[in-house]
Design a protein around this motif. Sequence first.
Motif, PDB file in Angstrom:
ATOM      1  N   SER A   7      59.963  78.326 123.306  1.00 39.58           N
ATOM      2  CA  SER A   7      59.855  77.480 122.122  1.00 39.58           C
ATOM      3  C   SER A   7      60.100  76.024 122.470  1.00 39.58           C
ATOM      4  N   ASP A   8      59.492  75.166 121.698  1.00 38.80           N
ATOM      5  CA  ASP A   8      59.758  73.724 121.740  1.00 38.80           C
ATOM      6  C   ASP A   8      60.253  73.376 120.350  1.00 38.80           C
ATOM      7  N   ASN A   9      61.551  73.296 120.203  1.00 43.64           N
ATOM      8  CA  ASN A   9      62.131  73.125 118.868  1.00 43.64           C
ATOM      9  C   ASN A   9      61.749  71.790 118.235  1.00 43.64           C
ATOM     10  N   ALA A  10      61.602  70.763 119.043  1.00 39.16           N
ATOM     11  CA  ALA A  10      61.220  69.453 118.505  1.00 39.16           C
ATOM     12  C   ALA A  10      59.840  69.509 117.858  1.00 39.16           C
ATOM     13  N   LYS A  11      58.983  70.371 118.389  1.00 43.20           N
ATOM     14  CA  LYS A  11      57.632  70.514 117.853  1.00 43.20           C
ATOM     15  C   LYS A  11      57.528  71.687 116.875  1.00 43.20           C
ATOM     16  N   LYS A  12      58.621  72.405 116.678  1.00 41.87           N
ATOM     17  CA  LYS A  12      58.630  73.582 115.815  1.00 41.87           C
ATOM     18  C   LYS A  12      57.514  74.543 116.219  1.00 41.87           C
ATOM     19  N   THR A  13      57.426  74.741 117.495  1.00 43.76           N
ATOM     20  CA  THR A  13      56.335  75.531 118.045  1.00 43.76           C
ATOM     21  C   THR A  13      56.864  76.571 119.020  1.00 43.76           C
ATOM     22  N   VAL A  14      56.305  77.758 118.925  1.00 44.90           N
ATOM     23  CA  VAL A  14      56.607  78.847 119.833  1.00 44.90           C
ATOM     24  C   VAL A  14      55.349  79.163 120.625  1.00 44.90           C
ATOM     25  N   TYR A  15      55.536  79.516 121.888  1.00 44.79           N
ATOM     26  CA  TYR A  15      54.411  79.786 122.771  1.00 44.79           C
ATOM     27  C   TYR A  15      54.444  81.225 123.274  1.00 44.79           C
ATOM     28  N   LEU A  16      53.270  81.748 123.505  1.00 42.01           N
ATOM     29  CA  LEU A  16      53.147  83.039 124.169  1.00 42.01           C
ATOM     30  C   LEU A  16      52.204  82.851 125.358  1.00 42.01           C
ATOM     31  N   GLN A  17      52.785  82.859 126.540  1.00 34.16           N
ATOM     32  CA  GLN A  17      52.015  82.716 127.770  1.00 34.16           C
ATOM     33  C   GLN A  17      51.644  84.112 128.258  1.00 34.16           C
ATOM     34  N   GLY A  26      42.418  88.379 134.940  1.00 36.19           N
ATOM     35  CA  GLY A  26      43.132  87.709 136.015  1.00 36.19           C
ATOM     36  C   GLY A  26      43.572  86.306 135.661  1.00 36.19           C
ATOM     37  N   GLY A  27      43.006  85.755 134.607  1.00 34.97           N
ATOM     38  CA  GLY A  27      43.366  84.413 134.185  1.00 34.97           C
ATOM     39  C   GLY A  27      44.585  84.392 133.285  1.00 34.97           C
ATOM     40  N   SER A  28      44.807  83.249 132.657  1.00 31.33           N
ATOM     41  CA  SER A  28      45.965  83.064 131.786  1.00 31.33           C
ATOM     42  C   SER A  28      45.554  82.380 130.497  1.00 31.33           C
ATOM     43  N   LEU A  29      46.325  82.612 129.477  1.00 34.11           N
ATOM     44  CA  LEU A  29      46.166  81.914 128.202  1.00 34.11           C
ATOM     45  C   LEU A  29      47.547  81.579 127.672  1.00 34.11           C
ATOM     46  N   ARG A  30      47.620  80.499 126.938  1.00 33.91           N
ATOM     47  CA  ARG A  30      48.863  80.177 126.240  1.00 33.91           C
ATOM     48  C   ARG A  30      48.548  80.030 124.758  1.00 33.91           C
ATOM     49  N   LEU A  31      49.161  80.878 123.980  1.00 32.02           N
ATOM     50  CA  LEU A  31      49.013  80.819 122.539  1.00 32.02           C
ATOM     51  C   LEU A  31      50.152  79.998 121.956  1.00 32.02           C
ATOM     52  N   SER A  32      49.862  79.323 120.855  1.00 31.91           N
ATOM     53  CA  SER A  32      50.868  78.513 120.176  1.00 31.91           C
ATOM     54  C   SER A  32      51.014  78.967 118.736  1.00 31.91           C
ATOM     55  N   CYS A  33      52.197  78.777 118.222  1.00 30.42           N
ATOM     56  CA  CYS A  33      52.471  79.072 116.822  1.00 30.42           C
ATOM     57  C   CYS A  33      53.366  77.952 116.314  1.00 30.42           C
ATOM     58  N   THR A  34      52.828  77.144 115.400  1.00 27.22           N
ATOM     59  CA  THR A  34      53.559  76.006 114.865  1.00 27.22           C
ATOM     60  C   THR A  34      53.979  76.295 113.431  1.00 27.22           C
ATOM     61  N   ALA A  35      55.236  76.044 113.167  1.00 23.03           N
ATOM     62  CA  ALA A  35      55.803  76.343 111.857  1.00 23.03           C
ATOM     63  C   ALA A  35      56.012  75.072 111.045  1.00 23.03           C
ATOM     64  N   SER A  36      55.893  75.211 109.750  1.00 28.73           N
ATOM     65  CA  SER A  36      56.134  74.088 108.853  1.00 28.73           C
ATOM     66  C   SER A  36      56.539  74.627 107.491  1.00 28.73           C
ATOM     67  N   GLY A  37      57.092  73.736 106.668  1.00 30.51           N
ATOM     68  CA  GLY A  37      57.474  74.131 105.321  1.00 30.51           C
ATOM     69  C   GLY A  37      58.482  73.184 104.743  1.00 30.51           C
ATOM     70  N   GLN A  47      50.936  78.424 111.915  1.00 26.51           N
ATOM     71  CA  GLN A  47      49.577  78.177 112.389  1.00 26.51           C
ATOM     72  C   GLN A  47      49.493  78.628 113.841  1.00 26.51           C
ATOM     73  N   ALA A  48      48.739  79.688 114.074  1.00 25.59           N
ATOM     74  CA  ALA A  48      48.557  80.195 115.430  1.00 25.59           C
ATOM     75  C   ALA A  48      47.272  79.635 116.015  1.00 25.59           C
ATOM     76  N   SER A  49      47.302  79.366 117.312  1.00 27.52           N
ATOM     77  CA  SER A  49      46.127  78.832 117.978  1.00 27.52           C
ATOM     78  C   SER A  49      46.173  79.173 119.460  1.00 27.52           C
ATOM     79  N   GLY A  50      45.082  78.866 120.152  1.00 26.38           N
ATOM     80  CA  GLY A  50      45.061  79.040 121.598  1.00 26.38           C
ATOM     81  C   GLY A  50      44.268  80.232 122.088  1.00 26.38           C
ATOM     82  N   GLY A  51      43.816  81.060 121.177  1.00 19.65           N
ATOM     83  CA  GLY A  51      43.021  82.204 121.590  1.00 19.65           C
ATOM     84  C   GLY A  51      41.646  81.776 122.056  1.00 19.65           C
ATOM     85  N   GLY A  52      40.902  82.733 122.585  1.00 21.34           N
ATOM     86  CA  GLY A  52      39.561  82.449 123.051  1.00 21.34           C
ATOM     87  C   GLY A  52      39.104  83.491 124.038  1.00 21.34           C
ATOM     88  N   LEU A  53      38.059  83.155 124.730  1.00 19.41           N
ATOM     89  CA  LEU A  53      37.496  84.049 125.738  1.00 19.41           C
ATOM     90  C   LEU A  53      38.052  83.666 127.100  1.00 19.41           C
TER      91      LEU A  53
END
Length: 130
Positions: free
Chosen positions: A74-84, A15-26, A5-11
């Motif tokens: 990555s935050d392994n406890a949250k099973k989440t990877v970030y793209l800053q 010059g600004g910053s965004l952090r995208l997240s990707c949470t894995a499950s299964g 599940q990817a999230s964090g996109g937007g407008l």
Amino acid sequence: DVQLQASGGGLAQAGGSLRLSCTASGSGFRFEDYVIGWFRQFPGKEREGVSCIDPADGSVQYADSVKGRFTTSSDNAKKTVYLQINSLIPKDTAVYYCATVFSHPCPSDGEMYPDYYDYWGQGTLVTVSS
């Protein structure tokens, strides 16, 4: 199967910053057994690799085109990877995807092909205004 599940996109403004997240499950999914890649797709173009992280040791490979402004973690406890993404520019406007594959090393720059990965998230749109 693995779900991403990817999230964090937007407008955002240039010059600004965004952090995208990707949470894995299964079912039976062990996060550290998979590497997770980030891709982006510009309008009318093929998906291009951005980075890949191995959560087992935190090592990251980056495409040369994004080195310096993009950081993957990555935050392994949250099973989440970030793209800053820092110092956003309009050319960063794209749909960003995360993908994963079991028991493979991260590919290096120049070898980040989409068909290396087996599971994909749905993508999150990043739009950068000037």
